[in-house]
Motif scaffolding. Sequence first.
Motif, PDB file in Angstrom:
ATOM      1  N   UNK A  27       0.841  -1.211   0.000  1.00 14.90           N
ATOM      2  CA  UNK A  27       0.000   0.000   0.000  1.00 14.90           C
ATOM      3  C   UNK A  27       0.873   1.257   0.000  1.00 14.90           C
ATOM      4  N   UNK A  28       1.972   1.209   0.727  1.00 15.57           N
ATOM      5  CA  UNK A  28       2.855   2.388   0.770  1.00 15.57           C
ATOM      6  C   UNK A  28       3.409   2.672  -0.627  1.00 15.57           C
ATOM      7  N   UNK A  29       3.727   1.616  -1.358  1.00 10.81           N
ATOM      8  CA  UNK A  29       4.211   1.807  -2.733  1.00 10.81           C
ATOM      9  C   UNK A  29       3.111   2.432  -3.596  1.00 10.81           C
ATOM     10  N   UNK A  30       1.877   2.001  -3.365  1.00 13.97           N
ATOM     11  CA  UNK A  30       0.754   2.586  -4.124  1.00 13.97           C
ATOM     12  C   UNK A  30       0.653   4.086  -3.824  1.00 13.97           C
ATOM     13  N   UNK A  31       0.837   4.431  -2.568  1.00 17.21           N
ATOM     14  CA  UNK A  31       0.811   5.850  -2.163  1.00 17.21           C
ATOM     15  C   UNK A  31       1.904   6.637  -2.904  1.00 17.21           C
ATOM     16  N   UNK A  32       3.122   6.084  -2.926  1.00 16.98           N
ATOM     17  CA  UNK A  32       4.229   6.795  -3.585  1.00 16.98           C
ATOM     18  C   UNK A  32       3.957   6.920  -5.088  1.00 16.98           C
ATOM     19  N   UNK A  33       3.457   5.853  -5.687  1.00 17.47           N
ATOM     20  CA  UNK A  33       3.203   5.871  -7.134  1.00 17.47           C
ATOM     21  C   UNK A  33       2.075   6.854  -7.474  1.00 17.47           C
ATOM     22  N   UNK A  34       1.026   6.874  -6.660  1.00 17.03           N
ATOM     23  CA  UNK A  34      -0.074   7.818  -6.909  1.00 17.03           C
ATOM     24  C   UNK A  34       0.436   9.253  -6.788  1.00 17.03           C
ATOM     25  N   UNK A  35       1.263   9.494  -5.802  1.00 15.39           N
ATOM     26  CA  UNK A  35       1.826  10.847  -5.630  1.00 15.39           C
ATOM     27  C   UNK A  35       2.622  11.240  -6.873  1.00 15.39           C
ATOM     28  N   UNK A  36       3.423  10.324  -7.371  1.00 15.03           N
ATOM     29  CA  UNK A  36       4.204  10.621  -8.586  1.00 15.03           C
ATOM     30  C   UNK A  36       3.290  10.912  -9.762  1.00 15.03           C
ATOM     31  N   UNK A  37       2.132  10.268  -9.768  1.00 12.33           N
ATOM     32  CA  UNK A  37       1.198  10.465 -10.883  1.00 12.33           C
ATOM     33  C   UNK A  37       0.178  11.557 -10.597  1.00 12.33           C
ATOM     34  N   UNK A  38       0.371  12.315  -9.521  1.00 13.11           N
ATOM     35  CA  UNK A  38      -0.456  13.495  -9.296  1.00 13.11           C
ATOM     36  C   UNK A  38      -1.739  13.292  -8.520  1.00 13.11           C
ATOM     37  N   UNK A  39      -1.792  12.253  -7.659  1.00 12.85           N
ATOM     38  CA  UNK A  39      -2.960  12.096  -6.784  1.00 12.85           C
ATOM     39  C   UNK A  39      -2.504  11.766  -5.372  1.00 12.85           C
ATOM     40  N   UNK A  40      -3.115  12.450  -4.399  1.00 13.28           N
ATOM     41  CA  UNK A  40      -2.800  12.172  -3.000  1.00 13.28           C
ATOM     42  C   UNK A  40      -3.817  11.190  -2.440  1.00 13.28           C
ATOM     43  N   UNK A  41      -3.311  10.047  -1.947  1.00 18.93           N
ATOM     44  CA  UNK A  41      -4.155   9.080  -1.248  1.00 18.93           C
ATOM     45  C   UNK A  41      -3.558   8.866   0.144  1.00 18.93           C
ATOM     46  N   UNK A  42      -4.255   8.124   1.039  1.00 17.34           N
ATOM     47  CA  UNK A  42      -3.713   7.779   2.352  1.00 17.34           C
ATOM     48  C   UNK A  42      -3.643   6.279   2.439  1.00 17.34           C
ATOM     49  N   UNK A  43      -2.705   5.790   3.225  1.00 16.52           N
ATOM     50  CA  UNK A  43      -2.725   4.354   3.469  1.00 16.52           C
ATOM     51  C   UNK A  43      -2.588   4.095   4.957  1.00 16.52           C
ATOM     52  N   UNK A  44      -3.225   3.028   5.383  1.00 19.06           N
ATOM     53  CA  UNK A  44      -3.111   2.579   6.761  1.00 19.06           C
ATOM     54  C   UNK A  44      -2.953   1.077   6.676  1.00 19.06           C
ATOM     55  N   UNK A  45      -1.843   0.557   7.159  1.00 22.23           N
ATOM     56  CA  UNK A  45      -1.554  -0.850   6.919  1.00 22.23           C
ATOM     57  C   UNK A  45      -1.528  -1.079   5.412  1.00 22.23           C
ATOM     58  N   UNK A  46      -2.248  -2.090   4.943  1.00 17.84           N
ATOM     59  CA  UNK A  46      -2.332  -2.321   3.496  1.00 17.84           C
ATOM     60  C   UNK A  46      -3.676  -1.859   2.931  1.00 17.84           C
ATOM     61  N   UNK A  47      -4.248  -0.884   3.583  1.00 19.96           N
ATOM     62  CA  UNK A  47      -5.534  -0.347   3.135  1.00 19.96           C
ATOM     63  C   UNK A  47      -5.332   1.072   2.605  1.00 19.96           C
ATOM     64  N   UNK A  48      -5.853   1.315   1.416  1.00 20.72           N
ATOM     65  CA  UNK A  48      -5.852   2.668   0.852  1.00 20.72           C
ATOM     66  C   UNK A  48      -7.148   3.340   1.292  1.00 20.72           C
ATOM     67  N   UNK A  49      -7.033   4.546   1.858  1.00 19.44           N
ATOM     68  CA  UNK A  49      -8.238   5.271   2.297  1.00 19.44           C
ATOM     69  C   UNK A  49      -8.368   6.560   1.495  1.00 19.44           C
ATOM     70  N   UNK A  50      -9.583   6.843   1.080  1.00 27.34           N
ATOM     71  CA  UNK A  50      -9.854   8.032   0.263  1.00 27.34           C
ATOM     72  C   UNK A  50     -10.960   8.849   0.914  1.00 27.34           C
TER      73      UNK A  50
ATOM     74  N   UNK B 238      -9.669   7.780  -9.627  1.00 28.12           N
ATOM     75  CA  UNK B 238      -9.783   6.331  -9.813  1.00 28.12           C
ATOM     76  C   UNK B 238      -9.005   5.863 -11.046  1.00 28.12           C
ATOM     77  N   UNK B 239      -8.838   6.755 -12.035  1.00 26.73           N
ATOM     78  CA  UNK B 239      -8.004   6.439 -13.207  1.00 26.73           C
ATOM     79  C   UNK B 239      -6.553   6.245 -12.773  1.00 26.73           C
ATOM     80  N   UNK B 240      -6.060   7.168 -11.960  1.00 23.07           N
ATOM     81  CA  UNK B 240      -4.680   7.058 -11.463  1.00 23.07           C
ATOM     82  C   UNK B 240      -4.522   5.791 -10.640  1.00 23.07           C
TER      83      UNK B 240
END
Length: 440
Positions: A391-414, A429-431
């Motif tokens: 999930x942390x990798x997803x957070x970093x990748x989304x940030x690189x692609x221009x979207x801020x998400x949150x993660x807690x454990x392996x859960x993405x929270x929006x 959701x596209x990102x």
Amino acid sequence: MALDQKQPNDLSAFWMPFSANRQFKKNPRMFVSADGMFYKTSDGRDVLDGTAGLWCCNAGHKRPKIVEAVQKQVEEMDYAPAFQMGHPKVFELANRLRDMAPEPFNHVFFTNSGSESVETALKIALAYHRAKGDGARTRLIGRERGYHGVNFGGISVGGIVNNRKMFGSLLTGVDHLPHTHLPENAFFKGQPDHGAHLADELERIAALHGPETIAAVIVEPMAGSTGVLLPPKGYLQRLREICTKHGILLIFDEVITGFGRLGSAFGADHFDVMPDLMVCAKGLTNGVIPMGAVLATSEIHDAFMQGPEHMIELFHGYTYSGNPIASAAGLATLETYVEEGLFQRAADLAGYWEDGLHSLRDCPNIIDIRGMGLIGAIELEPIAGEPTRRAFQAFLDCYDKGSLIRTTGDIIALSPPLIIEKDHIDQLFGTLRDVLQKLQ
Ligand code: PXG
């Protein structure tokens, strides 16, 4: 050290909260401005805010009314003593909050954060019983996976293991309900059908300790921080019934669910269950100036209004309770919510949001998707032996692609600002689809 606002060259002094400090400082992610739905990074990129800051900027960023109110207030009066003195805006804000809150909540105690609001509510609950001559009621009941801030009361009733285990023996006289996350509810849309019976655990706990020893039960109407756990249908109603039956106060921690996140002013409205005390913060000032509040019924408030009138009724409060700048920000924020109909807007967009969220179901490694109002969670299968990494990798990748998400454990929270437009929802959701499809 040279002071460069955009990119300071020494990051060592600031010990960042709830952060992977060493990872961050090797590869910093800095926001330098914000407007509407977007942050601007220090390298000049726009990042879509999929989390309303930390679930707090419900009206979006740099809202003119709020900016102006704060600017005016700081010039007019910076600070006024909070104890034994007043200033008009804090009374006005309390009235507005009362008017926005469900019917029984006639009184407001101000704090500076969600954590402080939780401590305040727990203390009010204990002192209320004592004021009524029922001082044997000293036990507090929380719930597994609950998040009630980071102070000692909050982590004692809270149930997130990492937030508790390093910090000693915590408060005594605390017990926990089971959490409400049942595997059979995976991918359920809205409030799950199964799990109301979990509220009956309160009967078991009450029988164990003696119901007459329990002061209060505190729960989030919808657990946010632990990764978005919705209350099963009938669960909150059942909790309410059991609390009423045994004279136990019910506290809703509405720090996340307050101010429109579910499409109603508060979770209590949304689920149509009235607690005795309600805790809020975050969206109260749109995150602009720290502020929290506890809302109390007249029954609770009036129990304290006894004895000689020159005596302090509740020995509790903070230097910054109802600070004038925070009060001005709060007033402008509540006005913005009302003028722009943002709570209704969240309700209107919830269906489109839910469709977007559940459209990700075919991406790899997804074990659950849940959401309600303008909240969503995507639970990923953890990498074996490396929890949180995926999930942390997803957070970093989304940030690189221009979207801020949150993660807690392996859960993405929006939890986007309630001003979000449909094309922003598509973008977010596209990102995520892009990122999740490529994620290891
Ligand atoms: N109660 C609840 C239900 C919360 O969600 C607090 C109390 C504490 O509020 P303060 O203002 O003291 O932080 C919270 C805070 C996340 C996240 O991403 C959630 C919170 C804070 C920061 C991040 O899940 N919730």
